[in-house]
Scaffold this motif. Structure first.
Motif, PDB file in Angstrom:
ATOM      1  N   SER B  15       0.836  -1.200   0.000  1.00 46.66           N
ATOM      2  CA  SER B  15       0.000   0.000   0.000  1.00 46.66           C
ATOM      3  C   SER B  15       0.875   1.256   0.000  1.00 46.66           C
ATOM      4  CB  SER B  15      -0.913  -0.042   1.223  1.00 46.66           C
ATOM      5  OG  SER B  15      -1.736   1.074   1.249  1.00 46.66           O
ATOM      6  N   GLU B  16       1.934   1.215   0.792  1.00 47.21           N
ATOM      7  CA  GLU B  16       2.863   2.351   0.856  1.00 47.21           C
ATOM      8  C   GLU B  16       3.604   2.544  -0.472  1.00 47.21           C
ATOM      9  OE1 GLU B  16       3.624   1.643   5.644  1.00 47.21           O
ATOM     10  OE2 GLU B  16       5.223   1.204   4.208  1.00 47.21           O
ATOM     11  N   LEU B  17       3.766   1.448  -1.207  1.00 45.83           N
ATOM     12  CA  LEU B  17       4.458   1.526  -2.508  1.00 45.83           C
ATOM     13  C   LEU B  17       3.508   1.925  -3.645  1.00 45.83           C
ATOM     14  CD1 LEU B  17       6.784  -1.620  -2.333  1.00 45.83           C
ATOM     15  CD2 LEU B  17       7.447   0.772  -2.058  1.00 45.83           C
ATOM     16  N   GLY B  18       2.242   2.095  -3.318  1.00 49.20           N
ATOM     17  CA  GLY B  18       1.305   2.574  -4.325  1.00 49.20           C
ATOM     18  C   GLY B  18       0.307   1.570  -4.837  1.00 49.20           C
ATOM     19  N   PHE B  19       0.304   0.373  -4.271  1.00 48.47           N
ATOM     20  CA  PHE B  19      -0.678  -0.606  -4.726  1.00 48.47           C
ATOM     21  C   PHE B  19      -2.076  -0.149  -4.317  1.00 48.47           C
ATOM     22  CE2 PHE B  19      -3.530  -4.127  -4.220  1.00 48.47           C
ATOM     23  CZ  PHE B  19      -3.322  -4.876  -5.360  1.00 48.47           C
ATOM     24  N   SER B  20      -2.975  -0.051  -5.290  1.00 49.69           N
ATOM     25  CA  SER B  20      -4.322   0.410  -4.941  1.00 49.69           C
ATOM     26  C   SER B  20      -5.400  -0.239  -5.798  1.00 49.69           C
ATOM     27  CB  SER B  20      -4.399   1.933  -5.087  1.00 49.69           C
ATOM     28  OG  SER B  20      -4.229   2.283  -6.451  1.00 49.69           O
ATOM     29  N   GLU B  21      -5.098  -1.410  -6.345  1.00 47.77           N
ATOM     30  CA  GLU B  21      -6.089  -2.090  -7.186  1.00 47.77           C
ATOM     31  C   GLU B  21      -7.217  -2.672  -6.343  1.00 47.77           C
ATOM     32  OE1 GLU B  21      -4.074  -5.005  -9.562  1.00 47.77           O
ATOM     33  OE2 GLU B  21      -2.471  -3.592  -9.965  1.00 47.77           O
ATOM     34  N   GLN B  22      -8.281  -3.007  -7.021  1.00 45.21           N
ATOM     35  CA  GLN B  22      -9.394  -3.641  -6.316  1.00 45.21           C
ATOM     36  C   GLN B  22      -8.983  -5.007  -5.789  1.00 45.21           C
ATOM     37  OE1 GLN B  22     -12.783  -3.634  -8.935  1.00 45.21           O
ATOM     38  NE2 GLN B  22     -13.580  -1.879  -7.833  1.00 45.21           N
ATOM     39  N   CYS B  23      -9.404  -5.291  -4.595  1.00 44.40           N
ATOM     40  CA  CYS B  23      -9.040  -6.557  -3.958  1.00 44.40           C
ATOM     41  C   CYS B  23     -10.267  -7.266  -3.414  1.00 44.40           C
ATOM     42  CB  CYS B  23      -8.068  -6.305  -2.803  1.00 44.40           C
ATOM     43  SG  CYS B  23      -6.433  -5.806  -3.345  1.00 44.40           S
ATOM     44  N   PHE B  24     -10.117  -8.550  -3.230  1.00 42.74           N
ATOM     45  CA  PHE B  24     -11.187  -9.341  -2.632  1.00 42.74           C
ATOM     46  C   PHE B  24     -11.113  -9.326  -1.113  1.00 42.74           C
ATOM     47  CE2 PHE B  24     -10.840 -11.210  -6.844  1.00 42.74           C
ATOM     48  CZ  PHE B  24     -12.179 -11.240  -7.210  1.00 42.74           C
ATOM     49  N   ALA B  25     -10.003  -8.862  -0.587  1.00 45.58           N
ATOM     50  CA  ALA B  25      -9.824  -8.952   0.863  1.00 45.58           C
ATOM     51  C   ALA B  25      -9.089  -7.734   1.393  1.00 45.58           C
ATOM     52  CB  ALA B  25      -9.054 -10.218   1.211  1.00 45.58           C
ATOM     53  N   ILE B 125       9.656  -6.201  -2.566  1.00 47.37           N
ATOM     54  CA  ILE B 125       9.310  -4.996  -1.798  1.00 47.37           C
ATOM     55  C   ILE B 125      10.583  -4.258  -1.390  1.00 47.37           C
ATOM     56  CG2 ILE B 125       8.342  -4.202   0.408  1.00 47.37           C
ATOM     57  CD1 ILE B 125       6.253  -6.507   0.140  1.00 47.37           C
ATOM     58  N   GLU B 126      11.562  -5.018  -0.933  1.00 51.45           N
ATOM     59  CA  GLU B 126      12.837  -4.424  -0.489  1.00 51.45           C
ATOM     60  C   GLU B 126      13.532  -3.684  -1.645  1.00 51.45           C
ATOM     61  OE1 GLU B 126      15.528  -7.295   1.413  1.00 51.45           O
ATOM     62  OE2 GLU B 126      17.149  -6.264   0.341  1.00 51.45           O
ATOM     63  N   ILE B 127      13.543  -4.292  -2.815  1.00 56.74           N
ATOM     64  CA  ILE B 127      14.201  -3.665  -3.977  1.00 56.74           C
ATOM     65  C   ILE B 127      13.550  -2.318  -4.296  1.00 56.74           C
ATOM     66  CG2 ILE B 127      14.612  -3.863  -6.463  1.00 56.74           C
ATOM     67  CD1 ILE B 127      14.593  -6.949  -6.031  1.00 56.74           C
ATOM     68  N   VAL B 128      12.234  -2.319  -4.358  1.00 58.67           N
ATOM     69  CA  VAL B 128      11.529  -1.093  -4.745  1.00 58.67           C
ATOM     70  C   VAL B 128      11.665  -0.026  -3.657  1.00 58.67           C
ATOM     71  CG1 VAL B 128       9.293  -0.108  -5.365  1.00 58.67           C
ATOM     72  CG2 VAL B 128       9.949  -2.333  -6.251  1.00 58.67           C
ATOM     73  N   LYS B 129      11.674  -0.436  -2.415  1.00 63.26           N
ATOM     74  CA  LYS B 129      11.860   0.532  -1.326  1.00 63.26           C
ATOM     75  C   LYS B 129      13.235   1.196  -1.438  1.00 63.26           C
ATOM     76  CE  LYS B 129       9.023  -0.554   2.655  1.00 63.26           C
ATOM     77  NZ  LYS B 129       9.051  -1.046   4.044  1.00 63.26           N
ATOM     78  N   GLN B 130      14.231   0.400  -1.782  1.00 62.77           N
ATOM     79  CA  GLN B 130      15.586   0.939  -1.920  1.00 62.77           C
ATOM     80  C   GLN B 130      15.711   1.880  -3.103  1.00 62.77           C
ATOM     81  OE1 GLN B 130      18.084  -2.531  -2.000  1.00 62.77           O
ATOM     82  NE2 GLN B 130      18.144  -2.720   0.230  1.00 62.77           N
ATOM     83  N   GLN B 131      14.898   1.618  -4.124  1.00 63.94           N
ATOM     84  CA  GLN B 131      14.950   2.466  -5.325  1.00 63.94           C
ATOM     85  C   GLN B 131      14.318   3.825  -5.077  1.00 63.94           C
ATOM     86  OE1 GLN B 131      12.977   0.054  -8.258  1.00 63.94           O
ATOM     87  NE2 GLN B 131      14.822  -1.050  -8.835  1.00 63.94           N
ATOM     88  N   LYS B 132      13.468   3.906  -4.046  1.00 67.00           N
ATOM     89  CA  LYS B 132      12.722   5.147  -3.814  1.00 67.00           C
ATOM     90  C   LYS B 132      13.587   6.159  -3.074  1.00 67.00           C
ATOM     91  CE  LYS B 132       8.025   4.081  -4.594  1.00 67.00           C
ATOM     92  NZ  LYS B 132       6.674   4.544  -4.349  1.00 67.00           N
TER      93      LYS B 132
END
Lengths: 125, 132
Positions: B15-25, B125-132
Motif C-alpha cells: 500500500s505504501e508503494l502505491g498498490f491500490s487495485e481492487q481486492c477481494f480482501a 518490496i525491499e528492492i523497490v523501497k531501496q529504489q525510492k
C-alpha cells in the motif's frame, strides 16, 4: 479482477480432475439447455462445486492443485522483449521438462500453461 | 483460501508503494485480521478502504511489480527444493536469486513453493523501497 480466475472451460476441466477447494467466485448457470451462454461469475455461496455451480479457482489455486495432486510443476520465464514461455516439469517422470513457444504476455503464457497441464493430466488418466 | 493473500506486513508495505487495485480482501487496520469479501458486479469492494488495508493475492502483488516496477519474480524448483529469482520484466536481465537462503538447512533451498513465493515477494518490496 476477473483475469485472476481461470476461464469457465478450464474451471470445468479442473472440477472433472478433482479440484474441489474453496473458491471466492464460481460460475453459475441458469437452468436451461444452453447453459454455457448463460454463465456468470458471482460470489461463491456454497464455496465448493455443486450441480449448478462450478468453482472458479484463481490461477494460483489451479497451479497449486497440479503441484500437490499431480506433482506437475511449472515456471514462466522470459521478458516483454523476447516473449514469455512456460516450462512444465514432470516430477518422478522420465519425460523431463516441456518448453512452450513464446507468448507476448505473461498472462497468455500462464493461460496456455494451465491448458497444457490439464491436457497432460487428462492423458495420464 | 486465506493463504492466497499476502500477509499483513506485506499488504501494508504494498500500500505504501502505491498498490491500490481492487481486492477481494482487506486487513482490518486495528486488529490486523483478514476479511475476505468479494468484488460486486458493479466493481465495488465489499469492505471500506478507510478501515482496511488492501490485501492483494500473491498473483496481484507479483503483477504489480511486473507492470509498475519492471520486476518479474519467479518461483521454480530443482531436485533439492524451491528457489526464487527476479528478472527485469522488459529486457529479461537477471537481478537477484534466492541462492542458498531457503529454510532447508541441508540444501539451502525452500521446502515449499509457498515459502519461496513469500520470500520472493519480500525481496521485491525491499528492492523497490531501496529504489525510492
Amino acid at each position: 479482477m476477473k483475469t485472476q480466475f481461470v476461464p469457465y472451460e478450464q474451471a470445468l476441466a479442473l472440477k472433472e480432475l478433482g479440484f474441489d477447494e474453496t473458491c471466492i467466485m464460481a460460475y453459475y448457470h441458469l437452468l436451461s439447455e444452453d447453459k454455457k451462454d448463460k454463465l456468470f461469475m458471482r460470489y461463491n455461496d456454497n464455496k465448493t462445486n455443486s450441480d449448478n455451480a462450478i468453482s472458479a479457482p484463481t490461477f494460483a489455486q489451479a497451479f497449486k492443485f497440479f503441484r500437490e495432486k499431480y506433482e506437475l510443476y511449472y515456471t514462466i520465464e522470459g521478458s516483454k522483449k523476447y516473449g514469455f514461455a512456460f516450462f512444465i516439469y514432470y516430477e518422478n517422470d522420465d519425460k523431463g521438462e516441456l518448453k512452450s513457444k513464446e507468448y507476448s504476455t505473461y498472462e497468455e503464457a500462464e493461460q496456455e500453461c494451465l491448458i497444457k497441464l490439464i491436457e497432460i493430466t487428462k492423458e495420464k488418466k | 483460501m486465506e493463504n492466497q493473500f499476502v500477509g499483513y506486513n506485506e499488504a501494508k508495505q504494498l500500500s505504501e508503494l502505491g498498490f491500490s487495485e481492487q481486492c477481494f480482501a482487506g486487513y482490518l487496520k486495528e486488529e490486523k485480521t483478514l476479511w475476505i469479501g468479494y468484488v460486486s458486479s458493479q466493481g465495488g469492494e465489499q469492505f471500506n478502504r478507510d478501515y482496511h488495508i488492501l490485501a492483494p493475492t500473491f498473483s496481484q502483488a507479483f503483477k504489480f511489480f511486473r507492470e509498475n516496477h519492471n520486476l518479474l519474480g519467479n518461483v521454480y524448483s530443482n531436485a533439492s527444493g524451491w528457489l526464487w529469482e527476479i528478472h527485469d520484466n522488459i529486457g529479461g536481465t537477471h537481478r537477484f536469486g534466492s541462492e542458498y537462503s531457503g529454510d532447508c538447512e541441508e540444501s539451502g533451498m525452500f521446502t515449499s513453493f509457498d515459502k519461496a513465493e513469500q520470500e520472493c515477494l519480500i525481496k521485491l518490496i525491499e528492492i523497490v523501497k531501496q529504489q525510492k
